[in-house]
Write a protein that holds these residues in place. Structure first.
Motif: not given
Length: 710
Positions: A61-73
């Motif tokens: 989940f933490e990896e997924l959230q980190k990727r979401k933040e990167s993609v959104l940015r």
């Protein structure tokens, strides 16, 4: 935390309260063994496997959230982030879903679609993809200019753009993923010229191989991929092309009768061939590989657990032998704690053949060092050395064991071995490792990289990061389930204790060296940098045999000492009288001692521990003798029945050591007369078995065995 909790529950179906409490404990840096053993009330009695699964899902989940933040940015920097897109990314349930949404915004190299966009052809692609039904050539005429010379060039550029749009369509990709998951075939074909290569013959069954991907077992997939890596075969994933293209057409073609439909169909065909098929087939193969890795790692983990929890002989004086021919047999004598007392070589085998002198030396060393057992490595010259030892007339009964020496050479050349024995060479260290393995397999094997222990299935081919994580968890689980003597354990062993780790382990060893033996669990708090948290996590897994407090040599946590003292007081007896006295313990009503922080699960554990404090859960080592008729593979004949020891377990069967260099395979179909779906349900590592020889292939040095009986 709420989203994380929902994510874990969705993937496990575990009770919400237990998941929430476990996540909170993990956030507080509690370890899995500690939570499973000493926080049962908080977790709802979740076991170690369930807690480990929660820990893995937390990391995912933490990896997924980190990727979401990167993609959104990234999309925001492109000024392309809409509220709808942001919501879709935030609500995506998987990394695949996030990547599908991000795909149109990924910075690409100079693609055909990119070139067409630079020529201003994107509006034309939009017209052709719409429901308008515009005539393609008429529409394309408007885009002919100095950059686009002809109508054909304009239409091809538009097709390139549409092909990329189609390949980036999340719905299209999901349709193809489902098709591949149900209907994909995996095939392997020999690389030209490799069919006659002698080294490639072990892969010959894959020179022309094909089967449905979903039926391909993990070991076969990994074997094909290894063969491909070695340049022997080419592996391919495929589905029926016409069916796949038709599915994509139905998903994107908005008006089958429109004039531009042929252009869209061309874009679908090109998009599938150039972009979708390579991407989806690679993705499906990657996922299949990940599943195969996970299966192989599970097999290795199960084997490793059984090996680490193998039967110890205990604190005995042991003579260890690393057998050999020309270089002789290295002999070491160890005391009860595994300390090296003496080492030398004997030369009983060819070419020296000094067997009489060797037996005399063995008798002398056994007497001089009060040896109680002999451990012989199972490598080169093992059988001959065992025969020599058993032939030797000792003054008293001496137990003789053949010990699996896999990884001993790795240990002997390691930094740990150099630190333990700086003044001795690798041959001495290897023999010491063999001897110590007999006394306590767990304590010795933790010093070796698990991959080198020899009980895996394609362990060098799988995801190495995942393998290390899983195997470290197994080692930690085993170490903490057994418990560790704080005054004799090596830093390698202490490092796996809950809450300790390598750095604190070194501090404990240094403290012992400076202050002498640790006399109580409380004294651990005097070890530099070992604070209250580390003490909470580790204390109950560390045994202090010399302590005045008998609980310090048990699995009872210091936080529960007061409860046990109250139990003894209520019975009117001393604490020492309570320990091991089943009569007194049977009179204790655990319900009486329940409180807001401690409940029946922990209280029942305490009562069990009081009955047999500090009990080692492992079996005791037993002597085993191979058939005297077998020395080499040439002695093995189909039809004979011989004793053996299970020395490796895979998904397709188990390997059995029958006392020669080559282990034999008992295929899963020959494990029992009944159908077997799980090899581990029939055999365990180091199990003593009787096997029947079905076939011997001298050229390939392979032996087929059966345990199914008549």
């Amino acid at each position: 935390m709420e989203k994380l909790q929902e994510y874990v529950i969705r993937h496990t179906s575990l009770p919400g309260r237990g998941v929430a409490s476990t996540l909170k404990l993990l956030e507080e840096d509690s370890t899995v063994p500690f939570i499973a053993r000493y926080r049962k009330e908080m977790t709802g009695n979740l076991d170690e496997v369930q807690i480990l699964e929660i820990q893995k899902l937390k990391a995912a989940f933490e990896e997924l959230q980190k990727r979401k933040e990167s993609v959104l940015r990234s999309i925001e920097e492109q000024e392309a982030l809409t509220p709808e897109l942001k919501r879709s990314i935030e609500e995506a349930a998987s990394l695949t879903g996030v990547e599908d949404l991000y795909l149109p915004f990924k910075r690409k190299r100079n693609t055909r679609a990119g070139v067409a966009r630079e020529k201003g052809l994107e509006p034309l692609a939009g017209i052709l993809m719409s429901r308008s039904g515009a005539d393609p050539e008429t529409a394309a005429l408007r885009f002919v200019n100095d950059k686009v010379e002809t109508v054909e060039d304009a239409l091809q550029g538009a097709v390139d753009i549409m092909a990329e749009w189609i390949s980036e369509n999340g719905r299209v990709r999901e349709i193809l993923r489902r098709m591949f998951s149900r209907h994909a075939e995996i095939s392997a074909t020999a690389v030209k010229g490799k069919e006659s290569d002698e080294q490639a013959q072990k892969y010959r069954q894959y020179f022309d191989w094909s089967e449905p991907l979903y039926r391909c077992p993990s070991h076969r997939l990994l074997a094909m991929l290894r063969a491909e890596k070695e340049g022997v075969v080419r592996v391919k994933i495929g589905v029926d092309k016409e069916r796949a293209v038709g599915s994509v057409e139905r998903a994107v073609l908005r008006n089958e009768l429109s004039a531009s439909a042929s252009c869209v169909r061309q874009a679908v065909k090109e998009g599938y061939e150039r972009l979708l098929y390579p991407a989806v087939s690679n993705e499906v193969l990657r996922e299949a590989r990940q599943k195969a890795d996970a299966t192989a790692i599970n097999v290795f983990s199960s084997n490793l657990r059984q090996l680490l929890l193998g039967a110890p002989l205990g604190e005995k004086r042991i003579l260890g032998i690393d057998p050999g021919y020309k270089s002789g047999c290295k002999i070491v004598c160890l005391d009860e704690r595994g300390n090296l007392l003496h080492n030398e070589n004997i030369y009983p085998h060819a070419p020296q053949r000094e067997s009489a002198r060797a037996m005399k030396k063995l008798r002398s060393l056994v007497n001089a060092y009060q040896v109680q057992a002999i451990a012989i490595g199972n490598g080169t010259a093992s059988r001959e050395t065992e025969a020599l030892v058993r032939k030797t007339a000792f003054d008293r009964d001496i137990q003789v064991f053949v010990v699996n020496e896999s990884g001993a050479s790795v240990y002997s050349a390691s930094a740990i071995a150099r630190q333990e024995f700086p003044d001795y060479d690798v041959t001495v260290r290897g023999a010491v490792s063999i001897g110590r393995r007999l006394a306590d397999p767990l304590a010795e094997l933790v010093k070796i990289d698990p991959k080198s222990i020899g009980v895996g299935q394609y362990q060098h081919d799988v995801d190495q990061s995942l393998l290390k994580t899983e195997l470290d968890a197994v080692v930690m689980s085993c170490v903490n389930s057994v418990g560790v003597n704080v005054n004799t354990a090596s830093s390698s062993l202490l490092g796996y204790v809950s809450g300790i780790g390598p750095s604190l382990a070194e501090k404990i060893v240094a403290y012992r060296g400076e202050k002498g033996e640790i006399r109580s669990r409380k004294e651990l708090l005097k070890v530099p940098r070992l604070g209250n948290k580390a003490f909470e996590q580790s204390a109950a897994f560390l045994r202090v045999l010399q302590s005045d407090n008998p609980f310090d040599n048990s699995a009872i946590h210091p936080e529960s000492y007061g409860i046990v003292e109250q139990m003894a007081a209520d019975l009117g007896v001393e604490v020492r009288q309570l320990i091991g006295n089943k009569e007194y313990i049977s009179r204790i009503k655990p319900e009486k001692y329940c409180s807001g922080t401690i409940g029946l699960p922990t209280l029942n554990d305490i009562l069990k521990e009081l009955e047999k404090p500090g009990l080692d859960p492992r079996e005791k080592a037993g002597v085993f003798e191979f058939s005297k008729d077998l020395k080499t593979i040439e002695d093995v004949r189909a039809g004979m029945t011989v004793p053996g020891i299970v020395n490796n377990i895979t998904n397709f069967g188990c390997f059995v050591d029958i006392g020669i260099k080559e282990s034999g395979l008992v295929h899963i179909s020959n494990l029992s007369r009944e159908f077997v779906s799980d090899v581990n349900s029939v055999v365990r590592l180091h199990q003593h078995v009787m096997v029947k020889v079905l076939d011997v292939d001298l050229q390939r040095k392979r032996i087929q065995l059966s345990m199914a009986g008549e």
